[in-house]
Design a protein around this motif. Sequence first.
Motif, PDB file in Angstrom:
ATOM      1  N   LEU A  80      -0.753  35.254 -12.607  1.00 16.73           N
ATOM      2  CA  LEU A  80      -0.457  33.840 -12.807  1.00 16.73           C
ATOM      3  C   LEU A  80      -1.525  33.053 -12.070  1.00 16.73           C
ATOM      4  O   LEU A  80      -1.596  33.083 -10.844  1.00 16.73           O
ATOM      5  CB  LEU A  80       0.926  33.498 -12.246  1.00 16.73           C
ATOM      6  N   LEU A  81      -2.389  32.379 -12.827  1.00 13.72           N
ATOM      7  CA  LEU A  81      -3.453  31.594 -12.217  1.00 13.72           C
ATOM      8  C   LEU A  81      -2.908  30.285 -11.678  1.00 13.72           C
ATOM      9  O   LEU A  81      -1.849  29.810 -12.094  1.00 13.72           O
ATOM     10  CB  LEU A  81      -4.558  31.326 -13.239  1.00 13.72           C
ATOM     11  N   GLN A  82      -3.663  29.693 -10.767  1.00 15.36           N
ATOM     12  CA  GLN A  82      -3.212  28.449 -10.152  1.00 15.36           C
ATOM     13  C   GLN A  82      -3.223  27.296 -11.140  1.00 15.36           C
ATOM     14  O   GLN A  82      -2.327  26.446 -11.123  1.00 15.36           O
ATOM     15  CB  GLN A  82      -4.103  28.135  -8.954  1.00 15.36           C
ATOM     16  N   ASP A  83      -4.220  27.261 -12.022  1.00 12.88           N
ATOM     17  CA  ASP A  83      -4.364  26.170 -12.984  1.00 12.88           C
ATOM     18  C   ASP A  83      -4.504  26.737 -14.388  1.00 12.88           C
ATOM     19  O   ASP A  83      -5.072  27.803 -14.595  1.00 12.88           O
ATOM     20  CB  ASP A  83      -5.595  25.315 -12.657  1.00 12.88           C
ATOM     21  N   GLU A  84      -3.965  25.971 -15.337  1.00 18.95           N
ATOM     22  CA  GLU A  84      -4.036  26.368 -16.739  1.00 18.95           C
ATOM     23  C   GLU A  84      -3.898  25.124 -17.596  1.00 18.95           C
ATOM     24  O   GLU A  84      -3.089  24.242 -17.285  1.00 18.95           O
ATOM     25  CB  GLU A  84      -2.904  27.350 -17.052  1.00 18.95           C
ATOM     26  N   PRO A  85      -4.651  25.002 -18.691  1.00 18.93           N
ATOM     27  CA  PRO A  85      -4.493  23.828 -19.568  1.00 18.93           C
ATOM     28  C   PRO A  85      -3.058  23.711 -20.075  1.00 18.93           C
ATOM     29  O   PRO A  85      -2.402  24.720 -20.359  1.00 18.93           O
ATOM     30  CB  PRO A  85      -5.472  24.109 -20.712  1.00 18.93           C
ATOM     31  N   ALA A  86      -2.592  22.479 -20.215  1.00 15.61           N
ATOM     32  CA  ALA A  86      -1.202  22.239 -20.631  1.00 15.61           C
ATOM     33  C   ALA A  86      -1.108  21.854 -22.097  1.00 15.61           C
ATOM     34  O   ALA A  86      -0.078  21.348 -22.537  1.00 15.61           O
ATOM     35  CB  ALA A  86      -0.596  21.134 -19.772  1.00 15.61           C
ATOM     36  N   ASP A  87      -2.168  22.113 -22.889  1.00 13.47           N
ATOM     37  CA  ASP A  87      -2.193  21.621 -24.259  1.00 13.47           C
ATOM     38  C   ASP A  87      -1.822  22.681 -25.286  1.00 13.47           C
ATOM     39  O   ASP A  87      -2.219  22.587 -26.453  1.00 13.47           O
ATOM     40  CB  ASP A  87      -3.563  21.022 -24.585  1.00 13.47           C
ATOM     41  N   TYR A  88      -1.063  23.707 -24.904  1.00 13.89           N
ATOM     42  CA  TYR A  88      -0.586  24.683 -25.878  1.00 13.89           C
ATOM     43  C   TYR A  88       0.241  23.961 -26.942  1.00 13.89           C
ATOM     44  O   TYR A  88       1.122  23.158 -26.628  1.00 13.89           O
ATOM     45  CB  TYR A  88       0.242  25.759 -25.176  1.00 13.89           C
ATOM     46  N   TRP A  89      -0.004  24.273 -28.210  1.00  7.36           N
ATOM     47  CA  TRP A  89       0.567  23.486 -29.309  1.00  7.36           C
ATOM     48  C   TRP A  89       2.012  23.845 -29.652  1.00  7.36           C
ATOM     49  O   TRP A  89       2.722  23.061 -30.283  1.00  7.36           O
ATOM     50  CB  TRP A  89      -0.291  23.680 -30.572  1.00  7.36           C
ATOM     51  N   PRO A 156       4.561  43.617 -16.396  1.00  7.38           N
ATOM     52  CA  PRO A 156       3.573  44.532 -15.820  1.00  7.38           C
ATOM     53  C   PRO A 156       4.142  45.263 -14.607  1.00  7.38           C
ATOM     54  O   PRO A 156       5.164  44.870 -14.039  1.00  7.38           O
ATOM     55  CB  PRO A 156       2.451  43.581 -15.401  1.00  7.38           C
ATOM     56  N   GLU A 157       3.449  46.302 -14.205  1.00  3.49           N
ATOM     57  CA  GLU A 157       3.861  47.026 -13.006  1.00  3.49           C
ATOM     58  C   GLU A 157       3.490  46.263 -11.744  1.00  3.49           C
ATOM     59  O   GLU A 157       4.129  46.438 -10.707  1.00  3.49           O
ATOM     60  CB  GLU A 157       3.208  48.413 -13.010  1.00  3.49           C
ATOM     61  N   CYS A 158       2.445  45.444 -11.818  1.00  2.00           N
ATOM     62  CA  CYS A 158       2.003  44.627 -10.688  1.00  2.00           C
ATOM     63  C   CYS A 158       1.972  43.163 -11.119  1.00  2.00           C
ATOM     64  O   CYS A 158       1.396  42.838 -12.162  1.00  2.00           O
ATOM     65  CB  CYS A 158       0.607  45.023 -10.216  1.00  2.00           C
ATOM     66  N   LEU A 159       2.557  42.303 -10.319  1.00  2.00           N
ATOM     67  CA  LEU A 159       2.514  40.866 -10.555  1.00  2.00           C
ATOM     68  C   LEU A 159       1.675  40.228  -9.460  1.00  2.00           C
ATOM     69  O   LEU A 159       1.990  40.340  -8.267  1.00  2.00           O
ATOM     70  CB  LEU A 159       3.921  40.269 -10.536  1.00  2.00           C
ATOM     71  N   LEU A 160       0.598  39.550  -9.841  1.00  2.00           N
ATOM     72  CA  LEU A 160      -0.250  38.815  -8.916  1.00  2.00           C
ATOM     73  C   LEU A 160      -0.095  37.335  -9.234  1.00  2.00           C
ATOM     74  O   LEU A 160      -0.395  36.907 -10.352  1.00  2.00           O
ATOM     75  CB  LEU A 160      -1.711  39.246  -9.064  1.00  2.00           C
ATOM     76  N   LEU A 161       0.361  36.558  -8.271  1.00  2.00           N
ATOM     77  CA  LEU A 161       0.731  35.172  -8.541  1.00  2.00           C
ATOM     78  C   LEU A 161       0.060  34.229  -7.556  1.00  2.00           C
ATOM     79  O   LEU A 161       0.208  34.376  -6.341  1.00  2.00           O
ATOM     80  CB  LEU A 161       2.258  35.006  -8.473  1.00  2.00           C
ATOM     81  N   ASP A 162      -0.674  33.264  -8.091  1.00  2.00           N
ATOM     82  CA  ASP A 162      -1.394  32.295  -7.271  1.00  2.00           C
ATOM     83  C   ASP A 162      -0.565  31.021  -7.181  1.00  2.00           C
ATOM     84  O   ASP A 162      -0.464  30.257  -8.143  1.00  2.00           O
ATOM     85  CB  ASP A 162      -2.765  32.002  -7.884  1.00  2.00           C
TER      86      ASP A 162
END
Length: 252
Positions: A80-89, A156-162
Amino acid sequence: MLATRSLSIALAGRTLVENLALELNPGECCAVLGRNGSGKSSLLLAMAGLRRPSAGRVELQGRPIDAWPRRELAQRIGILLQDEPADYWGNTLDYVLLGRYPRSRTAYSEDPAAKGEAMALLEEVDLAGHAAQPYRTLSGGERQRARLAQAFMQDPECLLLDEPLQHLDLKHQLDVMRALARRAAGGRTVLMALHEPTMAARLCDRAVLLYDSGRVLHGRIAEMLTQDNLELLYQCRLELAGGPDAQVFVPH
């Protein structure tokens, strides 16, 4: 499950992490703590195989992470990245279903079981009533919870969350931390960058502290989250309230 071998990370002439030897096992929930710019995001990106370290390597199940085919890696590590565009349609349910892509033939294959799983995850993050709502119209906190549901859908087996708690109110912060702790209890490996040492103290097993000039300290949560360690980490005075099972760290 996930390990670093003499890992060093440098960015823009600064050493962020130096000679880190860290092993994360199935069932562990680990917090990464540090000030802004200390290297938390860079460490997570390197451990996900998305940023090449300046020295050393990351291993997944004993195999160098860059030796894994990308699809297999996506089935084992979710980030899970810290930032992501919010324009998913699409709507919120469709957005969560994208988490199944590493395990599906197409991004939008018809799968009633997957839709049922996605709805259960929306219920878990308190978004069931927003399944049909366009994703781009969600509030910041609602989008963050939808992003977490998508990561859970990936399974997933590993969750990496920012910074998984960013934009969340107090109730939803606690709900999300409990959801992550449940996944760790179920055998997943969870590593998350946090700004909330109180939450880490309550629900994490281990902590990684990122200081200046590449210095890293890591170990069991009770040994890491001491007043002395955290005052040095954040460079401010703290007051420690509550008992050993309900610690609260307050800037002083």
